[in-house]
Design a protein around this motif. Structure first.
Motif, PDB file in Angstrom:
ATOM      1  N   THR A   1       0.825  -1.212   0.000  1.00 56.58           N
ATOM      2  CA  THR A   1       0.000   0.000   0.000  1.00 56.58           C
ATOM      3  C   THR A   1       0.860   1.264   0.000  1.00 56.58           C
ATOM      4  OG1 THR A   1      -0.093   0.338   2.385  1.00 56.58           O
ATOM      5  CG2 THR A   1      -1.567  -1.325   1.471  1.00 56.58           C
ATOM      6  N   LEU A   2       2.154   1.107   0.148  1.00 57.65           N
ATOM      7  CA  LEU A   2       3.021   2.287   0.200  1.00 57.65           C
ATOM      8  C   LEU A   2       3.307   2.818  -1.204  1.00 57.65           C
ATOM      9  CD1 LEU A   2       5.672   1.158   2.867  1.00 57.65           C
ATOM     10  CD2 LEU A   2       4.051   3.043   3.115  1.00 57.65           C
ATOM     11  N   PRO A   3       3.552   4.124  -1.306  1.00 60.74           N
ATOM     12  CA  PRO A   3       3.963   4.697  -2.584  1.00 60.74           C
ATOM     13  C   PRO A   3       5.272   4.081  -3.076  1.00 60.74           C
ATOM     14  CG  PRO A   3       3.753   6.395  -0.882  1.00 60.74           C
ATOM     15  CD  PRO A   3       3.351   5.128  -0.267  1.00 60.74           C
ATOM     16  N   LYS A   4       5.502   4.233  -4.338  1.00 61.17           N
ATOM     17  CA  LYS A   4       6.612   3.585  -5.028  1.00 61.17           C
ATOM     18  C   LYS A   4       7.951   3.653  -4.278  1.00 61.17           C
ATOM     19  CE  LYS A   4       9.027   4.051  -9.428  1.00 61.17           C
ATOM     20  NZ  LYS A   4       9.224   5.092 -10.464  1.00 61.17           N
ATOM     21  N   ARG A   5       8.404   4.852  -4.021  1.00 69.69           N
ATOM     22  CA  ARG A   5       9.734   5.008  -3.423  1.00 69.69           C
ATOM     23  C   ARG A   5       9.789   4.467  -2.000  1.00 69.69           C
ATOM     24  NH1 ARG A   5      12.813   7.645  -7.552  1.00 69.69           N
ATOM     25  NH2 ARG A   5      12.335   5.770  -8.702  1.00 69.69           N
ATOM     26  N   LEU A   6       8.703   4.669  -1.301  1.00 68.87           N
ATOM     27  CA  LEU A   6       8.678   4.202   0.089  1.00 68.87           C
ATOM     28  C   LEU A   6       8.678   2.679   0.131  1.00 68.87           C
ATOM     29  CD1 LEU A   6       6.321   6.732   1.881  1.00 68.87           C
ATOM     30  CD2 LEU A   6       8.745   6.876   1.332  1.00 68.87           C
ATOM     31  N   ALA A   7       7.966   2.074  -0.814  1.00 73.85           N
ATOM     32  CA  ALA A   7       7.961   0.614  -0.899  1.00 73.85           C
ATOM     33  C   ALA A   7       9.367   0.107  -1.196  1.00 73.85           C
ATOM     34  CB  ALA A   7       6.992   0.157  -1.977  1.00 73.85           C
ATOM     35  N   GLN A   8      10.035   0.870  -2.038  1.00 74.92           N
ATOM     36  CA  GLN A   8      11.404   0.529  -2.394  1.00 74.92           C
ATOM     37  C   GLN A   8      12.294   0.516  -1.152  1.00 74.92           C
ATOM     38  OE1 GLN A   8      12.399   2.954  -5.763  1.00 74.92           O
ATOM     39  NE2 GLN A   8      14.614   2.736  -5.415  1.00 74.92           N
ATOM     40  N   VAL A   9      12.111   1.517  -0.329  1.00 73.13           N
ATOM     41  CA  VAL A   9      12.884   1.579   0.914  1.00 73.13           C
ATOM     42  C   VAL A   9      12.519   0.406   1.813  1.00 73.13           C
ATOM     43  CG1 VAL A   9      13.277   2.890   3.029  1.00 73.13           C
ATOM     44  CG2 VAL A   9      13.120   4.084   0.841  1.00 73.13           C
ATOM     45  N   ALA A  10      11.233   0.109   1.894  1.00 75.30           N
ATOM     46  CA  ALA A  10      10.785  -0.992   2.749  1.00 75.30           C
ATOM     47  C   ALA A  10      11.462  -2.293   2.329  1.00 75.30           C
ATOM     48  CB  ALA A  10       9.266  -1.129   2.663  1.00 75.30           C
ATOM     49  N   ARG A  11      11.483  -2.541   1.028  1.00 76.13           N
ATOM     50  CA  ARG A  11      12.126  -3.760   0.546  1.00 76.13           C
ATOM     51  C   ARG A  11      13.607  -3.784   0.903  1.00 76.13           C
ATOM     52  NH1 ARG A  11       8.887  -2.896  -3.825  1.00 76.13           N
ATOM     53  NH2 ARG A  11      10.573  -1.955  -5.033  1.00 76.13           N
ATOM     54  N   PHE A  12      14.227  -2.655   0.695  1.00 74.32           N
ATOM     55  CA  PHE A  12      15.663  -2.582   0.999  1.00 74.32           C
ATOM     56  C   PHE A  12      15.920  -2.837   2.480  1.00 74.32           C
ATOM     57  CE2 PHE A  12      19.565  -0.521   2.277  1.00 74.32           C
ATOM     58  CZ  PHE A  12      20.454  -0.936   1.299  1.00 74.32           C
ATOM     59  N   ALA A  13      15.085  -2.254   3.299  1.00 76.42           N
ATOM     60  CA  ALA A  13      15.268  -2.380   4.751  1.00 76.42           C
ATOM     61  C   ALA A  13      15.181  -3.836   5.193  1.00 76.42           C
ATOM     62  CB  ALA A  13      14.237  -1.542   5.485  1.00 76.42           C
ATOM     63  N   VAL A  14      14.225  -4.533   4.627  1.00 77.00           N
ATOM     64  CA  VAL A  14      14.049  -5.933   5.007  1.00 77.00           C
ATOM     65  C   VAL A  14      15.196  -6.787   4.458  1.00 77.00           C
ATOM     66  CG1 VAL A  14      12.583  -7.969   4.749  1.00 77.00           C
ATOM     67  CG2 VAL A  14      11.564  -5.731   5.195  1.00 77.00           C
ATOM     68  N   ALA A  15      15.651  -6.429   3.250  1.00 75.00           N
ATOM     69  CA  ALA A  15      16.688  -7.234   2.605  1.00 75.00           C
ATOM     70  C   ALA A  15      18.077  -6.974   3.183  1.00 75.00           C
ATOM     71  CB  ALA A  15      16.690  -6.961   1.103  1.00 75.00           C
ATOM     72  N   HIS A  16      18.300  -5.760   3.639  1.00 75.43           N
ATOM     73  CA  HIS A  16      19.641  -5.414   4.135  1.00 75.43           C
ATOM     74  C   HIS A  16      19.574  -4.765   5.508  1.00 75.43           C
ATOM     75  CE1 HIS A  16      20.986  -6.145   0.006  1.00 75.43           C
ATOM     76  NE2 HIS A  16      20.012  -5.363  -0.391  1.00 75.43           N
ATOM     77  N   PRO A  17      19.139  -5.516   6.477  1.00 77.29           N
ATOM     78  CA  PRO A  17      18.967  -4.908   7.799  1.00 77.29           C
ATOM     79  C   PRO A  17      20.278  -4.408   8.400  1.00 77.29           C
ATOM     80  CG  PRO A  17      18.669  -7.283   7.883  1.00 77.29           C
ATOM     81  CD  PRO A  17      18.749  -6.918   6.451  1.00 77.29           C
ATOM     82  N   ASP A  18      21.379  -5.072   8.078  1.00 77.10           N
ATOM     83  CA  ASP A  18      22.627  -4.603   8.692  1.00 77.10           C
ATOM     84  C   ASP A  18      23.105  -3.305   8.070  1.00 77.10           C
ATOM     85  OD1 ASP A  18      22.432  -6.896   7.129  1.00 77.10           O
ATOM     86  OD2 ASP A  18      24.615  -7.140   7.037  1.00 77.10           O
ATOM     87  N   GLU A  19      22.806  -3.123   6.777  1.00 77.07           N
ATOM     88  CA  GLU A  19      23.118  -1.832   6.179  1.00 77.07           C
ATOM     89  C   GLU A  19      22.332  -0.733   6.886  1.00 77.07           C
ATOM     90  OE1 GLU A  19      25.225  -0.313   4.311  1.00 77.07           O
ATOM     91  OE2 GLU A  19      26.217  -2.257   4.210  1.00 77.07           O
ATOM     92  N   MET A  20      21.082  -1.036   7.144  1.00 78.22           N
ATOM     93  CA  MET A  20      20.234  -0.071   7.826  1.00 78.22           C
ATOM     94  C   MET A  20      20.790   0.279   9.198  1.00 78.22           C
ATOM     95  SD  MET A  20      17.651   0.738   5.884  1.00 78.22           S
ATOM     96  CE  MET A  20      16.419   1.389   7.010  1.00 78.22           C
TER      97      MET A  20
END
Lengths: 284, 284
Positions: B31-50
DNA sequence: CCAAAAGGAGAATAAAAATTCTAGAAAAAA
DNA sequence: TTTTTTCTAGAATTTTTATTCTCCTTTTGG
């Protein structure tokens, strides 16, 4: 010129990995000035903090100035604090992958590993089991009663032989630090009788004994209890010769491994009891 | 007004733990807008980077603007990017998740019960923590090396004062039962010097000391090691005065509670070491 | 015991970072 | 298509954080 030299002698080899840094610190920490050595110790003791904290937060925890951290980093050869911090962060980064594995080996009992490391795991496991059981088996009222009884005593006499001796020795240490008067009946030179001779009704005795109950412990406990000295016993069975003599007693069942019983639970109880006594004394 | 609503609908429940955040992101990411969804995916995929990165570096890797990260954090309900990042950091800080959970249930019970049993739980908790850490920090080779060194010795001398004394006392008991010749330097009557006088190159010394290192232990160890007696040390820091003297040493970091440090881990190591020695002696 | 050097604390400064703001683009509704 | 709303990029701002600098204290060497 002199500045140049100062910098030059310190530079050379700033290790890029954590283990290297760690051993470097261990080497150099003796030759470092006071505050810098302080930082070195903190860094080795709290690597996680070093990884996450800000210069300010770390400085506070290590009781130094933020600027000291920078000086420290530069002294060992890094460009600045941030550069140094990167080492600590890398350590956590790299450590992460095998983390899942470790957890697994921790929860699953290690049947796969064998021999010596198995020993350590085995004893650790036994210790954890004992501690968990202790929590479930000792209840508030019991501990409270014993602590109250002991807090009312003038002097607390401590008696334990053989396997139980380390525990009484530790209690003597702990009670001393807590400002509670206690006497350790270590039975050196078989002088146990003399060591416990002055225990009276206003004092109290803590006796600790496990199967097979050391005769010295039993006899001294009987003699002392017969004089009306209040007795708190820690033992491993309701049928222990100590229970019938005791005004309060604890049954502590320890897990074992490789034919050796853990002492974790008993130590835990001893510490809790000691602190309880001190708290009650202070009018808690 | 519309601004208010926008904010309002997004607020509510910013999860404070990683697992909660993770599942929230997985839910809402559609339900998130495009860019925010992109961040969400990144956050889940790279938690240590976060956890480690700066807003700028993360933004670059996720192919968004730094400001998007802030918007993202605020949209899910956090105060800002830093607030969100704290979740990811906490995850790395407290490793051993399943163990943390257990502890949590342990400390929850603390709240229900009060006062004295809280002490028992607290010490139990400290003991369990120490044991877990021990398993994680001591490796096979280390234990093996020390055990081999000690197994080769004729007589094993045991030295530990104050808090460390109970451990050496216990080792004397355990080694005795295992048929390994050992002498406990208890320093009774300050006869430590005499007790250790006959230790030679064919013997070995086990020294145990924690901060603040008891002077008696340090001095006796120095004197003995200077005569070429092999030394195994158990201590709480790489900077301990014992480490530089030792042929093999263990760092045991104990958890504490109510200003008293657990001894569980050290006992555990002592037992494992004792049994290892006996096994090696029997040609294991 | 004095002089010289090194170390350390804390303020001042510089750098870097997060956050906010604004203008414009994209998407949705009319 | 036009209008309105939402979203985004990028610059501007503010806050935080690291670093440097100066003055004072401690230690060391004569």
């Amino acid at each position: 010129m002199s500045k140049m030299e100062t910098v030059a002698e310190d530079l050379g080899d700033p290790p890029r990995d954590f283990v290297g840094l760690r051993s470097l610190l261990m080497e150099r920490h003796q030759t470092l000035p006071k505050r810098l050595a302080q930082v070195a110790r903190f860094a080795v003791a709290h690597p996680d903090e070093m990884a996450f904290g800000t210069a300010a937060s770390i400085a506070e925890q290590a009781s130094v100035q933020p600027s000291t951290l920078v000086r420290f980093a530069q002294t060992i050869g890094y460009q600045g604090f941030s550069d140094l911090q990167e080492i600590f962060r890398a350590r956590l980064r790299d450590r992460w992958p095998d983390y899942e594995e470790r957890l697994e080996s921790l929860s699953h009992q290690d049947r796969d590993r064998e021999g010596l490391p198995g020993l350590l795991d085995g004893f650790a496991q036994a210790g954890v089991t004992s501690l968990m059981r202790l929590r479930d088996s000792i209840d508030a009222a019991q501990l409270d009663k014993a602590a109250a009884l002991l807090a009312a005593a003038d002097t607390i006499y401590l008696l334990g032989q053989r396997r139980a001796f380390p525990i009484t020795a530790y209690m003597a240490y702990a009670l001393g630090k807590l400002g509670v008067k206690s006497i350790l009946i270590d039975n050196v030179g078989t002088l146990g009788q003399e060591q416990s001779a002055f225990a009276g009704k206003k004092d109290a005795l803590i006796s600790i004994s496990f199967t097979p109950y050391a005769p010295a412990t039993i006899e001294l406990t009987k003699a002392t209890a017969a004089r009306g000295v209040p007795l708190v016993a820690i033992t491993d069975s309701p049928f222990s010769p100590l229970t019938e003599l005791a005004d309060a007693w604890f049954e502590v069942v320890e897990a074992d491994f490789a034919a050796f019983r853990s002492l974790s639970a008993c130590f835990c109880l001893a510490m809790a009891l000691s602190v309880s006594i001190a708290e009650k004394r202070r009018g808690g």
